[in-house]
Write a protein that holds these residues in place. Sequence first.
Motif, short mmCIF file in Angstrom:
data_model
loop_
_atom_site.label_atom_id
_atom_site.label_comp_id
_atom_site.label_asym_id
_atom_site.label_seq_id
_atom_site.Cartn_x
_atom_site.Cartn_y
_atom_site.Cartn_z
N LEU A 41 -1.20 16.31 4.63
CA LEU A 41 -0.20 17.38 4.59
C LEU A 41 -0.34 18.29 5.80
O LEU A 41 0.64 18.67 6.45
N SER A 42 -1.59 18.63 6.11
CA SER A 42 -1.87 19.56 7.19
C SER A 42 -1.55 18.94 8.55
O SER A 42 -0.93 19.58 9.41
N LEU A 43 -1.94 17.68 8.74
CA LEU A 43 -1.63 17.00 10.01
C LEU A 43 -0.13 16.85 10.19
O LEU A 43 0.40 17.05 11.28
N ILE A 44 0.55 16.50 9.10
CA ILE A 44 2.00 16.30 9.18
C ILE A 44 2.69 17.61 9.54
O ILE A 44 3.56 17.65 10.40
N PHE A 45 2.24 18.69 8.92
CA PHE A 45 2.86 19.98 9.25
C PHE A 45 2.51 20.39 10.67
O PHE A 45 3.36 20.85 11.44
N GLY A 46 1.24 20.20 11.03
CA GLY A 46 0.79 20.63 12.35
C GLY A 46 1.54 19.91 13.46
O GLY A 46 1.93 20.51 14.45
N ARG A 88 6.36 7.78 17.82
CA ARG A 88 5.48 6.75 17.28
C ARG A 88 4.28 7.44 16.61
O ARG A 88 3.82 7.02 15.56
N ALA A 89 3.80 8.50 17.25
CA ALA A 89 2.68 9.25 16.66
C ALA A 89 3.11 9.90 15.34
O ALA A 89 2.33 9.96 14.40
N PHE A 90 4.37 10.36 15.27
CA PHE A 90 4.86 10.96 14.02
C PHE A 90 4.75 9.95 12.87
O PHE A 90 4.22 10.26 11.82
N THR A 91 5.29 8.74 13.11
CA THR A 91 5.27 7.73 12.05
C THR A 91 3.83 7.38 11.67
O THR A 91 3.49 7.26 10.49
N ALA A 133 4.83 6.45 2.69
CA ALA A 133 4.97 7.56 3.64
C ALA A 133 5.65 7.11 4.92
O ALA A 133 6.53 7.79 5.45
N GLY A 134 5.24 5.95 5.43
CA GLY A 134 5.83 5.44 6.67
C GLY A 134 7.32 5.20 6.52
O GLY A 134 8.12 5.59 7.38
N LEU A 135 7.70 4.59 5.39
CA LEU A 135 9.12 4.32 5.15
C LEU A 135 9.90 5.63 5.01
O LEU A 135 11.02 5.75 5.50
N THR A 136 9.28 6.60 4.35
CA THR A 136 9.95 7.90 4.20
C THR A 136 10.23 8.52 5.55
O THR A 136 11.33 9.01 5.82
N GLU A 137 9.22 8.49 6.43
CA GLU A 137 9.41 9.09 7.75
C GLU A 137 10.53 8.38 8.50
O GLU A 137 11.42 9.02 9.06
N LEU A 138 10.47 7.04 8.50
CA LEU A 138 11.45 6.28 9.28
C LEU A 138 12.87 6.45 8.73
O LEU A 138 13.83 6.57 9.49
#
Lengths: 261, 289
Positions: B25-30, B189-192, B78-83
Amino acid sequence: MTVAPILRIRGLSVSLGGSAVLREVSFDVAATGVTALLGRNGVGKTTTVRSVLGLHRPGSVARGSSLMFEDRELCGMRTDRIARLGIGYVPEDRAVFAGLTVAENLRLAEPPRGRGTLGAARYDFVHELFPVLRERARQPAGTLSGGEQQMLALARVLLGPSRLLVIDEPTKGLAPKVAGEVAAALLRAARQVPVLLVEQNLAVVRRMARDAVVLDVGRVVHTGGARDLLADADLTNRLLGVAAALEPAETAAAQTSVGTE
Amino acid sequence: MSTFILLTATGLGLAALYFLVAAGLSLIFGLMDVLNFAHGAFVSVGAYAAWTVADHVGGTAGLLLALPAAVAAGAAAAGLTELSVIRPLYARPLDQVLVTVGLGLAIPALLQAIWGADPVEWQLPGWLNGTVTVLGARLPTTRFVLIGSAALLLLGLHLLLSRTRAGLVVRAGVEDRDMVAALGINVRRAFTAVFALGGAAAGLAGLLDGVYQGSTSPGDGTSLLIFAFVVVVLGRMGSLMGTAVAAAAVGLVQQFADYASSSLGDESVVILLAAVLLLRRREPKGRPA
């Protein structure tokens, strides 16, 4: 000016937060030397260079705007793709990664596929230009002085295989001596690669730039030779509103420090 | 004394779960400024995938196979959600919140439709059901599994972030994504990857939560998410070590307050959050990476 342009900006219009910042801006950046982008605060200089890097939100750049880098259209292209075409960018706030060490900042700028011999040569060039970066390699970039951060930001773009450097106010907020060092390094870099330079320090502009483009309230109001413009005090004053900028004392100080190259 | 040790071990076990959820959660927000309210759903997806494998295979082997299942299911979700839904909305943060809240409600409902609203029971192998005696206190073995897993994840993430180029890109991206892109690096790519990594940790948390409680129900992930958000805020967004310390603080405070009075556990966490936020307002600005 018979040099063919490397970047042709045509009809660039940008709106930010609903208000028009650039209106039909058109000018060329020559394939050699330094092209200075001048103008008072808030006339759209930074907006222009951010457009080149594709850093505006989608929809901010109006349709019909064109940014031709050689034969590639940059409008609508992703920022990382634009950078990989060989456009190096030093933003106004330098934007070094404060929590990363100096060495890590530089490592990020390396071309991803191996450093090779070219990479080593570029590291040598950068370290020769800015010896302080080698001394401080393990220090977090956030602990560097403003001048050192500017050197790091410049070093970062000089490491990559750049074909055009876009540099926004490199001497802003620096002490005259440090500003002179930065300008001298920039001048050396500009011998190898063309530069689009936003700069308020007219002494630096006079020393470095061959061409000048002046913006006023989102429009291009003057293009021509940089020295011709700066030699004309009336014109300079009218376009830039800085009669004091070319006071002899200040010019001399900047020239001695810039001129140590 | 033995009560103290038991409470500490249980608190740290709980903290381990919070950390597993909060780290992603923290990395995704950061990195992306995305408040991912669907993260709890990734926990549940991991939990049910793990339970299904463990239940079919059975025994120690089943539990060992459940581990990659949980990690893979969480990462995939999570990966599918992001994409599919986060990526098109990076310029629209409010819509992003709506979408993740929606997924956070829809995915548990889907899990409930498949596995039912009643908790599914985990059949743990004997060695995991036992206790270990430490300084006279009999501590359930599962606590150590939880704490060990969280410690390994912390170490792994730390090495990944500090020693690899991918980690370098993520750390730089947390500071300034635009500048990373301007250096010619594909940040998306880093986001996914970070989303998938966070989902993997969440999936693992789902498995461990099931092992810890002995059962899994569709809403478990969402309950964990609330405390994970508190941990993320306390630990400062984007900071891994901060998240670990905050997770330990929340887990311990909750356990000890719960022991003092069984209704006090959750309130104490809210009080801790309020106290830290009020104190932090007086600090000068600045955000360690």
